[in-house]
Design a protein around this motif. Structure first.
Motif, PDB file in Angstrom:
ATOM      1  N   GLY A  63       0.740  -1.328   0.046  1.00 23.66           N
ATOM      2  CA  GLY A  63       0.193   0.076   0.222  1.00 23.66           C
ATOM      3  C   GLY A  63       0.640   1.382  -0.023  1.00 23.66           C
ATOM      4  O   GLY A  63       1.925   1.235  -0.078  1.00 23.66           O
ATOM      5  N   SER A  64       0.122   2.422   0.195  1.00 26.81           N
ATOM      6  CA  SER A  64       0.860   3.667   0.174  1.00 26.81           C
ATOM      7  C   SER A  64       0.347   4.638   1.307  1.00 26.81           C
ATOM      8  O   SER A  64      -0.752   4.505   1.801  1.00 26.81           O
ATOM      9  CB  SER A  64       0.592   4.553  -1.344  1.00 26.81           C
TER      10      SER A  64
ATOM     11  N   VAL B 227       5.995  10.535  -0.137  1.00 31.36           N
ATOM     12  CA  VAL B 227       5.141   9.665  -0.548  1.00 31.36           C
ATOM     13  C   VAL B 227       5.550   8.226  -0.556  1.00 31.36           C
ATOM     14  O   VAL B 227       6.681   8.171  -1.364  1.00 31.36           O
ATOM     15  CB  VAL B 227       4.540  10.089  -1.901  1.00 31.36           C
TER      16      VAL B 227
ATOM     17  N   ARG C 273       1.168   8.865   2.500  1.00 25.65           N
ATOM     18  CA  ARG C 273       1.765  10.302   2.171  1.00 25.65           C
ATOM     19  C   ARG C 273       1.807  10.846   3.656  1.00 25.65           C
ATOM     20  O   ARG C 273       1.027  11.093   4.361  1.00 25.65           O
ATOM     21  CB  ARG C 273       0.866  11.203   1.225  1.00 25.65           C
TER      22      ARG C 273
ATOM     23  N   ARG D 174      10.807   3.902  -4.450  1.00 24.24           N
ATOM     24  CA  ARG D 174       9.527   3.478  -3.796  1.00 24.24           C
ATOM     25  C   ARG D 174       8.866   4.928  -3.132  1.00 24.24           C
ATOM     26  O   ARG D 174       7.846   5.190  -3.364  1.00 24.24           O
ATOM     27  CB  ARG D 174       9.614   2.507  -2.701  1.00 24.24           C
ATOM     28  N   PHE D 175       9.733   5.500  -2.715  1.00 25.56           N
ATOM     29  CA  PHE D 175       9.697   6.818  -1.904  1.00 25.56           C
ATOM     30  C   PHE D 175       9.885   7.897  -2.668  1.00 25.56           C
ATOM     31  O   PHE D 175      10.885   8.275  -3.350  1.00 25.56           O
ATOM     32  CB  PHE D 175      10.255   7.060  -0.641  1.00 25.56           C
ATOM     33  N   THR D 176       9.160   9.288  -2.495  1.00 24.42           N
ATOM     34  CA  THR D 176       9.404  10.262  -3.168  1.00 24.42           C
ATOM     35  C   THR D 176       9.132  11.487  -2.231  1.00 24.42           C
ATOM     36  O   THR D 176       8.116  11.658  -1.409  1.00 24.42           O
ATOM     37  CB  THR D 176       8.386  10.614  -4.276  1.00 24.42           C
TER      38      THR D 176
ATOM     39  N   ASN E 246       5.308   4.559  -1.704  1.00 20.27           N
ATOM     40  CA  ASN E 246       4.371   3.485  -2.252  1.00 20.27           C
ATOM     41  C   ASN E 246       5.188   2.141  -2.088  1.00 20.27           C
ATOM     42  O   ASN E 246       6.219   1.897  -1.577  1.00 20.27           O
ATOM     43  CB  ASN E 246       4.541   3.670  -3.722  1.00 20.27           C
ATOM     44  N   ASP E 247       4.460   1.109  -2.442  1.00 18.47           N
ATOM     45  CA  ASP E 247       4.912  -0.366  -2.422  1.00 18.47           C
ATOM     46  C   ASP E 247       5.379  -0.584  -1.081  1.00 18.47           C
ATOM     47  O   ASP E 247       6.702  -1.077  -0.813  1.00 18.47           O
ATOM     48  CB  ASP E 247       5.932  -0.570  -3.490  1.00 18.47           C
ATOM     49  N   LEU E 248       4.642  -0.295  -0.104  1.00 18.05           N
ATOM     50  CA  LEU E 248       5.112  -0.462   1.519  1.00 18.05           C
ATOM     51  C   LEU E 248       5.500  -1.673   1.660  1.00 18.05           C
ATOM     52  O   LEU E 248       4.726  -2.843   1.479  1.00 18.05           O
ATOM     53  CB  LEU E 248       4.318   0.299   2.470  1.00 18.05           C
TER      54      LEU E 248
END
Length: 124
Positions: free
Chosen positions: A16-17, A81, A19, A66-68, A83-85
């Motif tokens: 999941g994601s 952000v 923020r 994966r992270f931004t 993603n793909d935790l």
């Protein structure tokens, strides 16, 4: 009084994601380097990502792709952000900022200002 307030953490399933947001308040003249760190139970706090005032990011190898990390200088805010935790991303996430505080020309540097943290829990 300078405050860094994080938000956006919580429970999430693997893949999941989330923020995360961090807003710096107080008599801030400028926020220089801003970043996110995390600390898992029993482990040292580690850098996740950081970003310069001009927007140049840097990531830990474990989160690259994966992270931004982004920032809004007008709001003295930094975002992450995720993603793909993965389960190993679980931990308390802390915002850190190197600040210049005060009103020009009466300015002082306050490096290593930290927030209180927001918990991210990734489950399978």
């Amino acid at each position: 009084q300078v405050r860094l307030v994080e938000s956006g953490g919580g429970p999430v399933q693997a893949g999941g994601s989330l923020r995360l947001s961090c807003v710096v308040s107080g008599n801030i003249f400028k926020a220089n380097l801003m970043g996110w760190y995390r600390q898992a139970p029993g482990k040292d706090r580690e850098l996740v990502a950081q970003i310069t005032y001009k927007g140049t990011p840097e990531y830990a190898d474990a989160v690259k792709g994966r992270f931004t990390i982004t920032r809004d200088n007008a709001k003295n805010a930094v975002y992450l952000v995720m993603n793909d935790l993965k389960i190993e991303d679980t931990g308390a996430y802390y915002c850190k900022a190197d600040l210049v505080v005060g009103t020009y020309p009466y300015l002082t540097e306050e490096d290593d200002s930290w927030g209180q943290g927001t918990q991210v829990t990734v489950s399978s």
